[in-house]
Design a protein around this motif. Structure first.
Motif, mmCIF file in Angstrom:
data_model
loop_
_atom_site.group_PDB
_atom_site.id
_atom_site.type_symbol
_atom_site.label_atom_id
_atom_site.label_comp_id
_atom_site.label_asym_id
_atom_site.label_seq_id
_atom_site.Cartn_x
_atom_site.Cartn_y
_atom_site.Cartn_z
ATOM 1 N N ALA A 20 60.401 23.778 45.043
ATOM 2 C CA ALA A 20 59.904 22.531 45.633
ATOM 3 C C ALA A 20 60.790 22.096 46.801
ATOM 4 C CB ALA A 20 59.836 21.437 44.573
ATOM 5 N N GLY A 21 62.095 22.282 46.673
ATOM 6 C CA GLY A 21 63.012 21.918 47.752
ATOM 7 C C GLY A 21 62.791 22.741 49.008
ATOM 8 N N THR A 22 62.547 24.019 48.832
ATOM 9 C CA THR A 22 62.273 24.892 49.979
ATOM 10 C C THR A 22 60.987 24.476 50.669
ATOM 11 O OG1 THR A 22 63.459 26.743 48.983
ATOM 12 C CG2 THR A 22 61.815 27.285 50.659
ATOM 13 N N ILE A 23 59.980 24.186 49.886
ATOM 14 C CA ILE A 23 58.690 23.780 50.447
ATOM 15 C C ILE A 23 58.836 22.456 51.199
ATOM 16 C CG2 ILE A 23 56.338 23.060 49.871
ATOM 17 C CD1 ILE A 23 56.540 25.079 47.483
ATOM 18 N N ARG A 24 59.579 21.512 50.640
ATOM 19 C CA ARG A 24 59.802 20.237 51.329
ATOM 20 C C ARG A 24 60.516 20.457 52.656
ATOM 21 N NH1 ARG A 24 60.778 18.337 46.132
ATOM 22 N NH2 ARG A 24 63.012 18.670 46.373
ATOM 23 N N GLY A 25 61.485 21.349 52.665
ATOM 24 C CA GLY A 25 62.203 21.655 53.907
ATOM 25 C C GLY A 25 61.293 22.252 54.959
ATOM 26 N N HIS A 26 60.422 23.165 54.552
ATOM 27 C CA HIS A 26 59.467 23.776 55.484
ATOM 28 C C HIS A 26 58.513 22.724 56.030
ATOM 29 C CE1 HIS A 26 59.976 28.012 53.487
ATOM 30 N NE2 HIS A 26 61.060 27.607 54.121
ATOM 31 N N GLU A 27 58.010 21.877 55.151
ATOM 32 C CA GLU A 27 57.081 20.825 55.585
ATOM 33 C C GLU A 27 57.772 19.866 56.544
ATOM 34 O OE1 GLU A 27 54.317 17.197 53.862
ATOM 35 O OE2 GLU A 27 55.517 18.367 52.454
ATOM 36 N N SER A 28 59.005 19.511 56.239
ATOM 37 C CA SER A 28 59.760 18.604 57.097
ATOM 38 C C SER A 28 59.923 19.193 58.495
ATOM 39 C CB SER A 28 61.127 18.331 56.473
ATOM 40 O OG SER A 28 61.931 17.578 57.339
ATOM 41 N N PHE A 53 63.252 23.964 70.466
ATOM 42 C CA PHE A 53 64.435 24.724 70.060
ATOM 43 C C PHE A 53 65.607 24.521 71.012
ATOM 44 C CE2 PHE A 53 61.164 26.898 67.535
ATOM 45 C CZ PHE A 53 61.723 26.624 66.291
ATOM 46 N N ALA A 54 65.334 24.225 72.275
ATOM 47 C CA ALA A 54 66.423 23.858 73.185
ATOM 48 C C ALA A 54 67.060 22.552 72.712
ATOM 49 C CB ALA A 54 65.893 23.713 74.607
ATOM 50 N N HIS A 55 66.233 21.617 72.275
ATOM 51 C CA HIS A 55 66.728 20.346 71.738
ATOM 52 C C HIS A 55 67.533 20.584 70.461
ATOM 53 C CE1 HIS A 55 66.343 16.686 69.215
ATOM 54 N NE2 HIS A 55 66.605 16.087 70.344
ATOM 55 N N GLU A 56 66.996 21.412 69.575
ATOM 56 C CA GLU A 56 67.685 21.708 68.311
ATOM 57 C C GLU A 56 69.074 22.293 68.576
ATOM 58 O OE1 GLU A 56 65.892 22.335 64.662
ATOM 59 O OE2 GLU A 56 65.326 20.381 65.479
ATOM 60 N N ARG A 57 69.150 23.167 69.566
ATOM 61 C CA ARG A 57 70.416 23.850 69.846
ATOM 62 C C ARG A 57 71.384 22.962 70.620
ATOM 63 N NH1 ARG A 57 74.376 26.400 68.231
ATOM 64 N NH2 ARG A 57 75.460 27.648 69.739
ATOM 65 N N SER A 58 70.901 22.325 71.686
ATOM 66 C CA SER A 58 71.820 21.597 72.560
ATOM 67 C C SER A 58 72.147 20.200 72.060
ATOM 68 C CB SER A 58 71.254 21.527 73.980
ATOM 69 O OG SER A 58 70.050 20.801 73.999
ATOM 70 N N THR A 66 70.376 29.092 61.824
ATOM 71 C CA THR A 66 69.490 28.013 61.399
ATOM 72 C C THR A 66 68.270 27.945 62.295
ATOM 73 O OG1 THR A 66 71.370 26.760 60.559
ATOM 74 C CG2 THR A 66 69.334 25.521 60.981
ATOM 75 N N MET A 67 68.502 28.066 63.597
ATOM 76 C CA MET A 67 67.374 28.035 64.533
ATOM 77 C C MET A 67 66.428 29.208 64.293
ATOM 78 S SD MET A 67 69.000 26.644 68.085
ATOM 79 C CE MET A 67 67.750 27.521 68.942
ATOM 80 N N ARG A 68 66.972 30.368 64.050
ATOM 81 C CA ARG A 68 66.133 31.542 63.788
ATOM 82 C C ARG A 68 65.301 31.317 62.528
ATOM 83 N NH1 ARG A 68 63.947 34.988 66.735
ATOM 84 N NH2 ARG A 68 65.722 36.169 67.398
ATOM 85 N N ALA A 69 65.906 30.744 61.507
ATOM 86 C CA ALA A 69 65.161 30.440 60.280
ATOM 87 C C ALA A 69 64.037 29.451 60.582
ATOM 88 C CB ALA A 69 66.097 29.886 59.209
ATOM 89 N N HIS A 70 64.325 28.422 61.375
ATOM 90 C CA HIS A 70 63.297 27.448 61.738
ATOM 91 C C HIS A 70 62.170 28.112 62.526
ATOM 92 C CE1 HIS A 70 66.009 23.622 61.371
ATOM 93 N NE2 HIS A 70 65.896 24.289 60.246
ATOM 94 N N GLN A 71 62.523 28.992 63.438
ATOM 95 C CA GLN A 71 61.503 29.712 64.213
ATOM 96 C C GLN A 71 60.620 30.548 63.292
ATOM 97 O OE1 GLN A 71 64.135 31.711 66.903
ATOM 98 N NE2 GLN A 71 64.132 30.028 68.380
ATOM 99 N N THR A 72 61.239 31.186 62.333
ATOM 100 C CA THR A 72 60.482 32.011 61.386
ATOM 101 C C THR A 72 59.545 31.150 60.549
ATOM 102 O OG1 THR A 72 62.243 33.652 61.312
ATOM 103 C CG2 THR A 72 60.696 33.630 59.456
ATOM 104 N N HIS A 73 60.008 30.007 60.088
ATOM 105 C CA HIS A 73 59.153 29.134 59.265
ATOM 106 C C HIS A 73 57.945 28.640 60.057
ATOM 107 C CE1 HIS A 73 62.152 29.507 56.273
ATOM 108 N NE2 HIS A 73 62.975 28.603 56.762
ATOM 109 N N LEU A 74 58.159 28.258 61.315
ATOM 110 C CA LEU A 74 57.025 27.820 62.131
ATOM 111 C C LEU A 74 56.070 28.981 62.404
ATOM 112 C CD1 LEU A 74 58.635 25.384 64.715
ATOM 113 C CD2 LEU A 74 57.100 24.828 62.828
ATOM 114 N N LYS A 75 56.627 30.159 62.617
ATOM 115 C CA LYS A 75 55.789 31.336 62.855
ATOM 116 C C LYS A 75 54.929 31.645 61.632
ATOM 117 C CE LYS A 75 56.151 36.228 63.998
ATOM 118 N NZ LYS A 75 57.084 37.334 64.282
ATOM 119 N N VAL A 76 55.525 31.563 60.454
ATOM 120 C CA VAL A 76 54.778 31.818 59.218
ATOM 121 C C VAL A 76 53.694 30.752 59.026
ATOM 122 C CG1 VAL A 76 54.964 31.855 56.695
ATOM 123 C CG2 VAL A 76 56.616 33.105 58.096
#
Length: 96
Positions: A20-28, A53-58, A66-76
């Motif tokens: 449930a925590g993982t799913i909440r993180g993905h949804e967030s 992602f420029a905002h997330e990084r800078s 972390t950014m790569r994980a976020h990119q993967t979650h949005l891609k999925v």
């Protein structure tokens, strides 16, 4: 329609035994992306992703991993063939 997409995606993740925590993180993450871009998923562009992602990084100084994980979650979330994506596209075609 956006809420229906998220519900379908959450159900897919539950079926894959995500916690449930993982799913909440993905949804967030998806909700933050929508809030940042001002666009719903069916209107997302590559430029939206670049800016987010420029905002997330800078600004937030997130690590590359972390950014790569976020990119993967949005891609999925928006992967071709996803049931929630197909439902949204079908719904949009009826709205036109």
């Amino acid at each position: 329609m956006f809420e229906d997409m998220l519900t379908g995606w959450k159900q897919q993740q539950l079926a894959r035994n995500f916690t449930a925590g993982t799913i909440r993180g993905h949804e967030s993450l998806v909700r933050r992306f929508v809030d940042h871009t001002g666009h719903f998923p069916w209107d997302w562009t590559v430029g939206d992703a670049d800016e987010f992602f420029a905002h997330e990084r800078s600004i937030l100084n997130l690590a590359f991993a972390t950014m790569r994980a976020h990119q993967t979650h949005l891609k999925v979330f928006w992967a071709p063939g996803s049931h929630h994506r197909a439902d949204a596209e079908a719904s949009r075609s009826f709205e036109r």
